[in-house]
Design a protein around this motif. Structure first.
Motif, short mmCIF file in Angstrom:
data_model
loop_
_atom_site.label_atom_id
_atom_site.label_comp_id
_atom_site.label_asym_id
_atom_site.label_seq_id
_atom_site.Cartn_x
_atom_site.Cartn_y
_atom_site.Cartn_z
N GLU A 56 -4.21 10.67 6.63
CA GLU A 56 -4.64 9.54 5.83
C GLU A 56 -3.45 8.69 5.39
O GLU A 56 -3.46 7.47 5.49
CB GLU A 56 -5.35 10.10 4.60
N ALA A 57 -2.42 9.40 4.92
CA ALA A 57 -1.23 8.70 4.41
C ALA A 57 -0.58 7.89 5.52
O ALA A 57 -0.22 6.73 5.33
CB ALA A 57 -0.25 9.71 3.84
N LEU A 58 -0.46 8.50 6.71
CA LEU A 58 0.22 7.81 7.80
C LEU A 58 -0.60 6.62 8.28
O LEU A 58 -0.05 5.57 8.61
CB LEU A 58 0.48 8.78 8.95
N THR A 59 -1.92 6.77 8.34
CA THR A 59 -2.78 5.71 8.86
C THR A 59 -2.75 4.47 7.99
O THR A 59 -2.76 3.35 8.48
CB THR A 59 -4.24 6.21 8.90
N MET A 60 -2.78 4.67 6.66
CA MET A 60 -3.10 3.56 5.78
C MET A 60 -1.90 2.88 5.16
O MET A 60 -1.97 1.70 4.81
CB MET A 60 -4.00 4.06 4.65
N SER A 61 -0.79 3.60 5.00
CA SER A 61 0.21 3.13 4.05
C SER A 61 1.24 2.18 4.63
O SER A 61 1.54 2.21 5.83
CB SER A 61 0.97 4.32 3.48
N ASP A 62 1.80 1.35 3.75
CA ASP A 62 3.02 0.63 4.07
C ASP A 62 4.20 1.58 3.90
O ASP A 62 5.09 1.63 4.72
CB ASP A 62 3.21 -0.57 3.13
N ARG A 63 4.17 2.29 2.77
CA ARG A 63 5.19 3.31 2.56
C ARG A 63 4.52 4.56 2.00
O ARG A 63 3.49 4.47 1.33
CB ARG A 63 6.24 2.84 1.56
N VAL A 64 5.13 5.71 2.28
CA VAL A 64 4.60 6.96 1.77
C VAL A 64 5.68 7.64 0.94
O VAL A 64 6.83 7.70 1.36
CB VAL A 64 4.20 7.91 2.93
N PHE A 82 0.88 -1.17 0.00
CA PHE A 82 0.00 0.00 0.00
C PHE A 82 0.91 1.21 0.00
O PHE A 82 1.52 1.55 1.01
CB PHE A 82 -0.89 -0.02 1.25
N LEU A 83 1.02 1.84 -1.16
CA LEU A 83 1.91 2.98 -1.28
C LEU A 83 1.09 4.25 -1.47
O LEU A 83 0.19 4.29 -2.29
CB LEU A 83 2.87 2.82 -2.46
N THR A 84 1.41 5.26 -0.68
CA THR A 84 0.68 6.52 -0.80
C THR A 84 1.58 7.58 -1.40
O THR A 84 2.74 7.70 -1.00
CB THR A 84 0.17 6.98 0.57
N MET A 85 1.04 8.30 -2.38
CA MET A 85 1.74 9.47 -2.90
C MET A 85 1.13 10.67 -2.21
O MET A 85 -0.05 10.96 -2.38
CB MET A 85 1.56 9.57 -4.41
#
Lengths: 420, 368
Positions: B204-212, B39-42
């Protein structure tokens, strides 16, 4: 809390509904005053004339008003038999005609009855004050009328008079549908005289063709307009509206210049070698000319509603469809097109209703097989002065449009029509 | 930006550049490898190039330079409908003229799937997002959260291995957004899909991601798991962008054994961890998280640095107290303290000493 069966009451004990109505009354009156000028204008210039037209298409009071005694006396006469009316009818006719000729109303009645049977106009014109003055009242009157014109003792004349003695007639409507009433019932007129049904059908077919052409040409343009950045879209939109800045007459005449046999397009085709000089295309003064010129004139009415509806369809829908695996075509057909249907509906209704009543362009470029029913209506209003028939034709046209509107509502739903 | 060893490069961006007008680069030399099931967040401010990257991956924008690979195959020239990538759009893009079930059946229909299989998959996808009873509704009859679930189900119904999400929760209210964050996270875990998620909401990014991947100015500023990103920002932009942050300006005096001595503008010398400063004399910004600053000195380690502060403002926020102080000339210095019952209320004008563990002060570069 009051229960739902009891009326809710305001603080002063009056029913809440009445209190609310009173509170809103001022607003309502103000709103009504604001629209009053327009309302009055519409009633005077639109509803009254339409009502008048509807009445005129069945109005036949002229016969009963001009020769009331004759109409009364004719009640006893059997029009299905083969005997002309008796002396009592001629006495009544003499009395009526004396008054009518004095008031110079007999020729008007003649013109009216001439629509039903030619020859009636001259019959009534001949029966003038001078001839009636020479009648010898002690003698039987029938032969003396015969002296004026032998038509006075033919069965046909009296059948026409009797069948038109009601103040209300279906005659105009029958005529407008190429039918006529005879003592034995309603029958079609001869093929040579039958023109109105053909004209109605042609008007419908050409209007549908024009609507379809406008749709085919307008849809891609509207699509491009809706998907361009707004600056260039506005520029192009002005180009779409540009034809409105030129007189309709000028544009129609320009089509004549372009399309006629010695015109620009034919010249070009001959010059290129596509056409032989003696085989030039007939593109004007026929149905083709009408379709081309009217498609050009009505195109903006298709493009504008399409554009304003397409503008509201987010491009994301197409992207979504493609991301879900749809090809460009499937995405357009399954996702974009259905959402543009309200615009198509609005544009098609607008173009079709404008086309079906169009007058000037078919008149100028329609020739003989490209004219519309409206040209015939105009002819009856301005040339033949048969306003009753014109009214009947116009009423049928109105009924057809309303019927189509109803069918459209059933098929597409009028709620689905959007102008933006 | 080294990948973690677990990455096998399911999606890779290789030296990708993008320009719209031929004058400016929106994406500058992007290199990114996304592992299968990740799960990667941009994350980044608007205009940072994150959405452009997502659109290039989906196929709606083409890369000006470089190569994008999916499962080892270059997809630069594959049209979007053949990529088999699921996508959730910002405003859901549910087709308004179709029912929910028809929306979900659409990707299956265009794949020429049989009716019974289609219905089974649609039902399973609807159940997956707890919307089983809503198949016959139109999107307009659903609330925002329900539409969001349907959009999610539609992106998942055709078993895409890669799902892209473009700020999918942006239109929801705060509570629903937080709820949906967990649902998306759980779906990701259950299905084992790879998710590339674009957002400008750091929470949102911190909650959900494996990496950001933090984007700014067309570049990835830092690519790291949420914890690293928050605890160990690699530059001032990331430190400022992620979470709240106090900065103190100063000059590096010297660096000994991985500890930088920094002279603050007030003249005081404090120790900080040098992150991207290396030379004595260099200007630096010391970054300290508000919740790492302590008023209660007993909670601090022995080597903690203490500094004078003047209370300017004290705000009661329920779970925490937020105190604004003037520290070394900076009057926007904020500390957050937990409402623990024994905390005392500070009065504006009061002079106190605050402190933090030396590792919590990070010396970063000065940005213009």
């Amino acid at each position: 809390m009051t229960t739902s069966t009891e009326p809710v009451v305001a603080a002063d004990g009056l029913p809440l509904k009445r209190s609310l109505a009173r509170a809103l009354r001022r607003q309502k009156i103000r709103a009504l005053l604001l629209i009053a000028p327009l309302l009055l204008f519409i009633v005077l210039t639109f509803l009254v004339p339409i009502g008048n037209m509807l009445l005129r298409s069945v109005d036949n009071a002229i016969v009963e008003e001009t020769i009331p005694r004759t109409v009364e006396a004719l009640r006893g006469w059997d029009e299905a038999g083969d005997v002309p009316p008796g002396e009592d009818v001629f006495e009544a006719l003499y009395a009526d005609m004396l008054i009518a000729t004095d008031a110079k109303r007999h020729t008007r009645l003649g013109s009216r009855l001439n629509y039903e049977s030619s020859g009636m106009s001259s019959l009534f014109r001949k029966t003038n004050e001078r001839r009636l003055g020479r009648f010898e009242l002690e003698q039987p009157l029938a032969p003396q009328f015969e002296d004026i014109d032998e038509d006075w003792i033919t069965l046909e004349t009296w059948r026409v008079i009797k069948s038109n003695s009601d103040p209300v007639t279906a005659g105009y409507f029958l005529a407008a549908m190429d039918l006529r009433a005879t003592p034995t019932g309603i029958e079609p007129v001869s093929d040579l005289q039958a023109i109105y049904v053909k004209l109605f059908v042609r008007t419908m077919i050409l209007s549908v063709t024009i609507t379809a052409m406008c749709f085919l040409l307008g849809y891609p343009i509207a699509w491009i307009l809706a998907n361009l950045p707004s600056r260039s879209a506005n520029m192009l939109l002005i180009l779409v509206l540009l034809p409105f800045w030129t007189s309709l007459l000028v544009r129609t005449s320009a089509w004549k210049v372009l399309l006629q046999q010695q015109g620009v397009i034919n010249d070009l085709l001959v010059w290129v070698g596509v056409l032989a000089d003696d085989n030039r295309l007939a593109m004007i003064n026929n149905a083709t000319g009408t379709v081309i010129a009217m498609t050009h004139i009505l195109l903006p009415f298709m493009i504008l509603p399409l554009y304003s509806v397409m503008k509201t369809i987010s491009p994301t829908y197409l992207r979504a469809a493609k991301s879900l695996g749809a090809t460009d075509w499937t995405a357009f057909w399954r996702v974009y097109f259905p959402q543009s249907v309200p615009g198509i509906g609005a544009g098609a209704i607008l173009v079709f209703i404008l086309a079906i009543g169009y007058y000037i362009t078919p008149e100028l470029v329609g020739g003989t097989d490209g004219t519309f029913i409206s040209n015939r209506i105009y002819y009856h209003i301005s040339s033949s002065l048969n306003w009753g028939l014109a009214a009947a034709l116009a009423t049928i046209l109105l009924a057809m449009v309303l019927a189509l509107y109803w069918v459209y509502d059933r098929l597409v739903g009028i709620d689905n029509v959007k102008l933006g | 930006m080294a990948d973690t060893p677990a990455n096998d490069g399911f999606v890779t961006f290789d030296r990708v550049q993008k320009s719209y007008d031929g004058e400016a680069l929106v994406v500058k030399d992007l290199n990114l490898s996304i592992g299968k099931g990740e799960f990667l967040t941009m994350l980044g401010p608007s205009g940072s190039g994150k959405t452009t990257c997502l659109m290039m991956l989906a196929g709606f924008e083409s890369a000006t330079h470089g190569e994008i690979k999916l499962d080892g195959v270059s997809i630069n020239n594959i049209p979007p409908h053949k990529r088999g990538i699921g996508m959730v759009f910002q405003n859901y893009a549910l087709f308004p003229h179709m029912t929910v079930a028809e929306n979900l059946a659409f990707p299956l229909e265009v794949r020429k799937m049989g009716k019974s299989e289609r219905e089974m998959k649609v039902k399973r996808a609807l159940d997956m997002v707890q919307m089983g009873e809503f198949g016959g509704r139109r999107p307009a009859q659903l609330s925002g959260g329900q539409q969001q679930r349907i959009a999610l189900a539609r992106a998942l119904v055709f078993d895409a291995e890669l799902v892209l999400m473009d700020e999918p929760l942006g239109a929801l209210d705060k509570q629903l957004r937080e709820h949906m964050q967990f649902e998306i996270k759980h779906l990701h875990e259950q299905l084992g899909i790879t998710v590339v998620y674009v957002t400008h909401d750091q929470g949102e990014a911190l909650t959900m991601s494996d990496r950001v991947a933090v984007f700014n100015d067309g570049r990835i500023q830092q690519l790291a798991p949420p914890e690293d990103l928050y605890e160990r920002p690699e530059n001032s932009f990331v430190a400022q962008f992620i979470g709240e942050n106090n900065t103190l300006a100063g000059t590096v005096e010297r660096i000994i054994d991985g500890v930088a001595e920094v002279r603050l503008s007030s003249g005081e010398i404090i120790n900080a961890e040098p992150v991207n400063v290396s030379q004595p004399g260099e200007s630096t910004l010391i970054s300290i998280r508000p919740e790492r600053v302590e008023i209660d000195h007993t909670r601090l380690p022995a080597d903690a640095h203490l500094i004078d502060a003047e209370v300017l403002e004290w705000i009661y926020m329920g779970d925490i107290f937020r105190t604004r102080l003037r520290v070394a000339g900076n009057d926007q210095f904020v500390i957050k303290s937990r409402n623990s019952g024994d905390q005392r209320k500070l009065v504006p004008g009061e002079r106190i000493k605050i402190g933090w563990a030396p590792g919590d002060a990070r010396a970063l570069e000065v940005t213009e």
